[in-house]
Scaffold this motif. Structure first.
Motif, PDB file in Angstrom:
ATOM      1  N   THR A 192       0.970  -1.412   0.125  1.00 25.54           N
ATOM      2  CA  THR A 192      -0.091  -0.092   0.096  1.00 25.54           C
ATOM      3  C   THR A 192       1.027   1.253  -0.125  1.00 25.54           C
ATOM      4  O   THR A 192       1.210   1.697   1.113  1.00 25.54           O
ATOM      5  CB  THR A 192      -0.817  -0.194   1.258  1.00 25.54           C
ATOM      6  OG1 THR A 192       0.018  -0.236   2.418  1.00 25.54           O
ATOM      7  CG2 THR A 192      -1.936  -1.097   1.350  1.00 25.54           C
ATOM      8  N   GLU A 236      -1.086   3.905   2.833  1.00 27.14           N
ATOM      9  CA  GLU A 236      -0.860   3.466   3.987  1.00 27.14           C
ATOM     10  C   GLU A 236      -1.991   3.450   5.322  1.00 27.14           C
ATOM     11  O   GLU A 236      -2.298   2.584   5.753  1.00 27.14           O
ATOM     12  CB  GLU A 236       0.391   3.623   4.698  1.00 27.14           C
ATOM     13  CG  GLU A 236       1.142   3.182   6.090  1.00 27.14           C
ATOM     14  CD  GLU A 236       1.443   1.805   5.812  1.00 27.14           C
ATOM     15  OE1 GLU A 236       1.688   1.176   4.622  1.00 27.14           O
ATOM     16  OE2 GLU A 236       1.722   1.117   6.696  1.00 27.14           O
ATOM     17  N   LYS A 237      -2.409   4.621   5.170  1.00 23.76           N
ATOM     18  CA  LYS A 237      -3.678   4.897   5.866  1.00 23.76           C
ATOM     19  C   LYS A 237      -5.104   3.993   5.911  1.00 23.76           C
ATOM     20  O   LYS A 237      -5.553   3.717   6.695  1.00 23.76           O
ATOM     21  CB  LYS A 237      -4.031   6.447   6.027  1.00 23.76           C
ATOM     22  CG  LYS A 237      -2.887   7.088   6.789  1.00 23.76           C
ATOM     23  CD  LYS A 237      -3.390   8.693   6.844  1.00 23.76           C
ATOM     24  CE  LYS A 237      -2.577   9.463   7.562  1.00 23.76           C
ATOM     25  NZ  LYS A 237      -2.844  10.943   7.482  1.00 23.76           N
ATOM     26  N   TYR A 280      -4.828   0.979   4.522  1.00 21.13           N
ATOM     27  CA  TYR A 280      -4.594  -0.303   5.127  1.00 21.13           C
ATOM     28  C   TYR A 280      -4.558  -0.267   6.614  1.00 21.13           C
ATOM     29  O   TYR A 280      -5.109  -1.150   7.277  1.00 21.13           O
ATOM     30  CB  TYR A 280      -2.953  -0.644   4.859  1.00 21.13           C
ATOM     31  CG  TYR A 280      -2.222  -1.617   5.632  1.00 21.13           C
ATOM     32  CD1 TYR A 280      -3.087  -2.841   5.660  1.00 21.13           C
ATOM     33  CD2 TYR A 280      -0.915  -1.631   5.617  1.00 21.13           C
ATOM     34  CE1 TYR A 280      -2.008  -4.076   6.048  1.00 21.13           C
ATOM     35  CE2 TYR A 280      -0.186  -2.633   6.410  1.00 21.13           C
ATOM     36  CZ  TYR A 280      -0.787  -3.899   6.671  1.00 21.13           C
ATOM     37  OH  TYR A 280      -0.050  -4.948   6.981  1.00 21.13           O
ATOM     38  N   TRP A 281      -4.096   0.721   7.282  1.00 17.11           N
ATOM     39  CA  TRP A 281      -4.187   0.665   8.852  1.00 17.11           C
ATOM     40  C   TRP A 281      -5.619   0.644   9.300  1.00 17.11           C
ATOM     41  O   TRP A 281      -6.085   0.152  10.247  1.00 17.11           O
ATOM     42  CB  TRP A 281      -3.703   2.027   9.299  1.00 17.11           C
ATOM     43  CG  TRP A 281      -2.143   2.050   9.211  1.00 17.11           C
ATOM     44  CD1 TRP A 281      -1.665   1.156   8.988  1.00 17.11           C
ATOM     45  CD2 TRP A 281      -1.316   3.251   9.638  1.00 17.11           C
ATOM     46  NE1 TRP A 281      -0.022   1.505   9.092  1.00 17.11           N
ATOM     47  CE2 TRP A 281       0.001   2.868   9.534  1.00 17.11           C
ATOM     48  CE3 TRP A 281      -1.635   4.611  10.396  1.00 17.11           C
ATOM     49  CZ2 TRP A 281       1.043   3.710   9.756  1.00 17.11           C
ATOM     50  CZ3 TRP A 281      -0.692   5.405  10.756  1.00 17.11           C
ATOM     51  CH2 TRP A 281       0.716   4.909  10.469  1.00 17.11           C
TER      52      TRP A 281
END
Lengths: 419, 713
Positions: free
Chosen positions: A298, A303-304, A306-307
């Motif tokens: 990601t 990335e965020k 994904y989190w």
């Protein structure tokens, strides 16, 4: 002040009317170029027209398409042909001659999209837009918000024995069952290859059960299942018995990053599965999702997203390659057997449905255009005067495709200058 | 323009069966004074279009009202250059989505509104002033130089501003780069950066003027006519600029904050940037004792993907470490260990990863690095948890490289120094962790400042090859903006629009609402608060028109009086059990959804009448007050989703409409009306199946309140 003012407009042929091609067309025309778009499907929008939502915003693809369609409608410098395929490209930068085959739609511009032909049509066809999960009449509109909003007759499924029911039903002389294929030749300065991608054929992934094990679907099928315009009106139910899905396993890199299939990473599948996990989780609060992956990819600010998905306690991510997907004994459930690489344990999970995160195969793997260079995996390569963009040249997501297409226009308009 | 109206009513697509065409025609002739009224069975067919064209030619009709289908279809057929063309979607809104007994009244209302709209509108005349098309590129790294070269080679003048004394940016620090040729990342896996060649190419291009050791002090004016003050070596100069590419680049994340990874504690813990310098010296030696490094550990995500440091992935560091592993491997006795969370080599970069995996001297291991400690023998221990080697392990290394991430230049400095009332930089960048990014997946270059397009690592974390592609795109967008402004045409998303906001300043009260609310900072003001419209910056969303309490902002084909007059002509049934509700819908998303629902023959409650707006941001509260004071029972706004993941194509429009609704209470109180008569719902374009329910619910809510007491007044 600029030399640009006195020059003739650059003429650009865009092969492919998907997201990359449309962005190319709109950006080129809005910079003063004359653009012709050639699209194989009866509608514009390509793969993204089959997507339910985009990651990470979870917004509908048709929203951006609608803006681009409006720009096409209002810009006289863009013309487009649907159901059209490039036959041959000859010549060189600044002077290409391209022959384009126009396949018959059997419906002319008189069509008012009133649906009378479909109502009258007795024949059915598998709906490839929904990956065969439902059918349409042989006279059909490709999908609800299709552009152009014009019906099509599928000659392969029109039996022709109904006494031309569609033609009789149409009050506007829009049906022309005698329509023939034609060929046109266009002269352009440059060519942008935006032929996109095809989902990798899941039938080739022997151990993953597609086509043999019930309730194993691909990620693109999942998009259609989740879509309000899809075969189940957006209800996430499994194909074999219509049971609402409670547990779903995703198999990442289904074909991608695999020397025997696609040696590259398909870029979108990690994010697509994370996104699809949200479809499932949103529809059923009790549902559970398990994702088997090699690496979660990601990049950048994705990335965020994904989190956000990872933080959901009902979503489990397991690093490990799936060894096999089999039918559960005595039911339509599916069993996934994998190795958890972090613990070394063998994992066996039984789920309602399995989604294979199949990768993208560039269009060039199935069909190469004469006059365009490709690498051994079928990715199109740019030259002088011919520019590859979007997933035809490298796997990428929608955002990158748009950005890349705009970059391709920058290069293409310089070709016209040398005329 | 002197208007000669012609109303053309289509009777096809069931319109003729559902509607008394003669009655509709007579209303238009008598009440609305439309001189030419005709109908045809298929207006969109050759014969129908010819009928209209003939009237334009021989009857002098120049304002064509087409009462047929939606403007989303048959756009080519109903294109009459030089004429005002107003499409009234009778088919969708009066016939297909209404029960037969409701169709006539609906058709009459929509036709009336269409005629009024045509009467009140005018042919746009573009705003044309003297412009330049010179492209300013801020940043002389690979991205900036690529933008400059691309624009210059397309024939545009370019001004390139670099803050350092030489061009090249971060690439100057690199020992080698990943091959970026359209090849397949096969051997050699490291190649010369060739940055000198690019610098030379920029220097020798006669269309590019370079300012080094330079800074943009001020960007004044508007696209097409920016006055940019550039200071360089103590001199400052004002340059006329058409549009801007922002390629100001990035800095590495401050490794001093990574003490837990040993940085600052051991001299043998270096960043990946510092490692480039070590590698340039030839033999890779450790800073502490000059011993050759033979066991180099790379710690991935040194700060990235960490809520305490950088919440994003820097996209380039995995490949950078794979590349730097090759530096190590130039000594066949040396080994490289890459300790990662996930290896991220999307797309064809996988080939590059594969090549490293095939090298036995490069070891790749997943794990969470928890710390770096002294091994006691001059070496270091990298401590890991949850690794492929086990729960808690230590690996010994003689040099540790931290793969630090990217911080965009816009985090430290607005860079552009825009002389805009709304501030010097791009607004709301915290939505993008400080990057000068777009909120639109489909429109990657859209910033909130028209004429400014970001490229490279200031826009998103990316590698060098990607930055070059990105730079080409941004250059194109800048050129496009300069070209459009020169012709007086808007840019994205209304890239066809030649109207612009025209404010009747004599009545301006300097309330500053327009200057504050414009999502694009298009309106400046003087010290007294008098607004100055800068059409070059404007995207034509008409948020200013909605904001203005004096109703003085108008576009040729869109103004407060036009929509207000349309609403005044909507019928208000006198019967108490027949409410009238006006729905204002955004034309970009909500209206296409309504249109789609109608195409599917969904039925809407007969109470509603729809009006399309450019953007909900253009909603002027006077419309609501006027409508409710003449007996309309309720008003519903349908617009795009707002908030963090906003879908409004004008960024703020729907959010501002909602904000204004919060203030409408006061007006309703004055009228002694219930505030629940007014509502707003966020709707995406694919939620067409929800519309009948949304409307039914709202109608039920209004019915429960009861009829508007002003009904019949």
């Amino acid at each position: 002040m600029s030399e640009q003012n006195n020059k003739q407009a650059s003429r650009i042929l865009v092969i492919g009317g998907g997201f990359s091609g449309l962005t190319t067309a709109v950006d080129a025309a809005e910079t003063g170029a004359e653009v012709i778009v050639v699209e194989r499907n009866p509608y514009l929008g390509g793969r993204v027209a089959q997507l339910n939502k985009y990651f990470p915003k979870l917004c509908p693809p048709i929203c951006g398409l609608e803006i681009n369609f409006r720009r096409i409608k209002t810009n006289p410098s863009i013309s487009f042909y649907t159901m059209a395929e490039v036959d041959n490209i000859t010549g060189g930068p600044g002077d290409y001659s391209v022959t384009v085959k126009l396949n018959p739609r059997y419906v002319n511009d008189n069509c008012v999209a009133c649906n009378a032909c479909a109502e009258a049509c007795p024949a059915e066809r598998p709906n490839e837009y929904n990956f065969g999960m439902d059918t349409t009449k042989a006279a059909y509109l490709p999908f609800t918000q299709a552009f152009p909003q014009k019906y099509v007759i599928d000659s392969a499924h029109c039996k022709g024995d109904c006494g031309k029911a569609c033609q009789t039903a149409c009050k506007y002389d829009a049906i022309d069952l005698g329509m023939k294929a034609g060929t046109i030749t266009v002269k352009v300065d440059s060519v942008v290859v935006a032929t996109g991608w095809n989902p990798y054929d899941a039938n080739k992934l022997d151990i993953l059960g597609f086509g043999k094990v019930k309730n194993v679907i691909t990620n693109m099928m999942m998009e259609r299942l989740a879509s309000p315009a899809g075969p189940t009106a957006g209800k996430l139910v499994r194909p074999s018995d219509g049971k609402p899905v409670q547990t779903v396993a995703f198999v990442q890199c289904a074909g991608s990053r695999d020397e025997n299939h696609l040696p590259f990473c398909s870029y979108i599948c990690c994010l697509a599965s994370l996104k699809q996990a949200t479809y499932i989780r949103e529809q059923n609060p009790e549902s559970k999702v398990r994702i088997f992956y090699i690496d979660i990819r990601t990049p950048g600010r994705y990335e965020k997203f994904y989190w956000k998905v990872k933080d959901d306690p009902n979503v489990t991510l397991t690093k490990g390659k799936v060894a096999s997907v089999v039918q559960a004994e005595g039911s339509d459930d599916v069993v996934v057997i994998a190795e958890d690489m972090m613990t070394g344990d063998k994992v066996k999970v039984k789920v309602d449905m399995v989604v294979l995160a199949t990768g993208m195969e560039p269009a060039g793997a199935a069909k190469k255009l004469s006059g365009v260079d490709y690498n051994e995996n079928g990715f199109a390569l740019s030259g002088t005067g011919v520019f590859a963009t979007g997933c035809s040249k490298n796997p990428m997501d929608v955002a990158k495709s748009g950005q890349d297409a705009t970059g391709a226009v920058m290069r293409a308009i310089q070709t016209g200058q040398r005329r | 323009m002197d208007k000669n109206l012609g109303l053309y009513i289509c009777t096809g697509c069931s319109i003729g069966e559902a509607i008394d065409i003669e009655k509709l025609g007579n209303i238009s002739k008598n009440a609305l004074k439309v001189p030419v009224v005709k109908s045809h069975f298929a207006l969109c067919g050759k014969e129908g279009v010819a009928l209209i064209k003939n009237d334009i030619k021989s009857e002098g009709v120049n304002t064509v009202i087409i009462a047929a289908c939606s403007s989303r279809v048959k756009y080519k057929e109903f294109d009459f250059p030089g004429c005002i063309v107003e499409r009234v979607p009778v088919r969708e809104l009066a016939v297909w989505s209404q029960e037969p007994e409701q169709a006539q009244l609906a058709a009459e209302d929509y036709v009336k509104m269409g005629v009024i709209k045509a009467q009140k509108g005018d042919i746009p005349e573009p705003y044309i002033t003297e412009t330049v098309k010179t492209i300013l590129v801020i940043g002389g790294g690979v991205a900036g130089m690529t933008s400059a070269l691309q624009a210059a080679n397309a024939g545009y003048q370019v001004v390139l501003v670099e803050k350092e004394a030489q061009l090249g940016g971060f690439v100057n620090k690199l020992y080698k780069k990943v091959p970026t040729a359209p090849g397949e990342y096969s051997a050699p896996l490291i190649v010369d950066t060739d940055i000198d060649k690019m610098v030379k190419e920029v220097g020798s291009n006669r269309n590019i003027k370079v300012f080094k050791s330079a800074k943009v002090e001020k960007t004044d004016g508007q696209p097409g006519a920016y006055d940019v003050t550039i200071s360089s070596n103590g001199n400052s100069e004002v340059v006329k600029i058409g549009a801007v590419v922002l390629a100001a680049g990035w800095r590495p994340y401050d490794a001093a904050k990574l003490e837990h990874l040993g940085y600052g504690k051991s001299r043998d813990v270096v960043t990946n940037i510092e490692f480039e310098e070590l590698a340039r010296k030839g033999k890779i030696t450790r800073p502490s004792d000059g011993k050759e490094a033979k066991k180099v550990a790379f710690i991935q995500c040194a700060g990235q993907r960490d809520p305490n440091h950088l919440p994003y992935c820097s996209a380039m560091c995995c490949v950078t470490s794979l590349k730097q592993a090759q530096y190590v491997r130039q000594n066949p006795d040396a080994t490289a260990m890459i300790l990662y969370k996930d290896i991220r080599t999307p797309g064809k970069l996988e080939y590059y990863y594969k090549a490293a995996q095939d090298d036995p001297g490069v070891m790749l291991t997943k794990g969470e690095v928890t710390g770096v400690s002294d091994a006691g023998n001059g070496n270091l221990f990298v401590e890991m948890e949850n690794s492929l080697f086990g729960e808690k392990v230590k690996v010994e290394a003689d040099l540790v490289v931290l793969a630090t991430g990217v911080v965009p230049a816009t985090v430290d400095d607005p860079i552009l120094n825009l002389q805009y009332r709304q501030g010097p930089g791009l607004p709301d960048l915290d939505l993008f962790d400080g990057f000068a990014d777009s909120n639109f997946i489909c429109f990657q270059y859209e910033t909130r400042r028209t004429g400014v397009y970001a490229a490279g690592c200031v826009r998103q974390p990316m590698n060098m090859a990607e930055a070059q592609e990105d730079a080409a795109g941004a250059a194109l967008k800048a050129i496009q903006a300069a070209e459009h402004v020169a012709k007086g045409i808007a840019v994205h998303p209304r890239a066809w629009d030649t109207t612009y906001p025209d404010a009747f300043m004599q009545r301006c009260t300097s309330c500053k609402r327009c200057t504050e609310e414009c999502p694009f900072g298009a309106i400046d003001e003087d010290e007294k608060g008098t607004p100055f419209y800068k059409p070059g910056r404007c995207r034509r969303c008409a948020t200013c028109m909605g904001a203005c309490p004096e109703r003085i902002v108008s576009f040729k084909d869109y103004h407060v009086d036009m929509i207000g007059s349309m609403m005044k002509n909507v019928s208000v049934p006198s019967e108490d059990d027949q409410p009238r509700i006006i729905v204002l819908a955004c034309e970009n998303d909500s209206y296409p959804a309504i249109d789609t629902a109608a195409m599917k023959h969904a039925k809407f409650d007969p109470a509603v009448r729809f009006i399309q707006l450019r953007c909900l941001g253009s909603t002027n509260l006077v419309w609501l007050a006027d409508a409710l004071s003449r007996g309309v029972d309720g008003m519903l706004l349908l617009g795009c989703k707002y908030g963090e993941n906003y879908q409004c194509h004008f960024a703020k429009g729907s959010e501002l409409a909602n904000y204004r609704l919060g203030k409408v209470q006061e007006t309703l109180n004055r009228l002694q009306l219930e505030s629940e008569r007014v509502g707003m719902i966020q709707l995406a374009i694919d939620e067409y199946d929800k519309i009948p329910t949304i409307i039914n619910d709202f109608v039920a809510r209004v019915k429960e309140i009861g009829p508007n007491p002003f009904k019949g007044f």
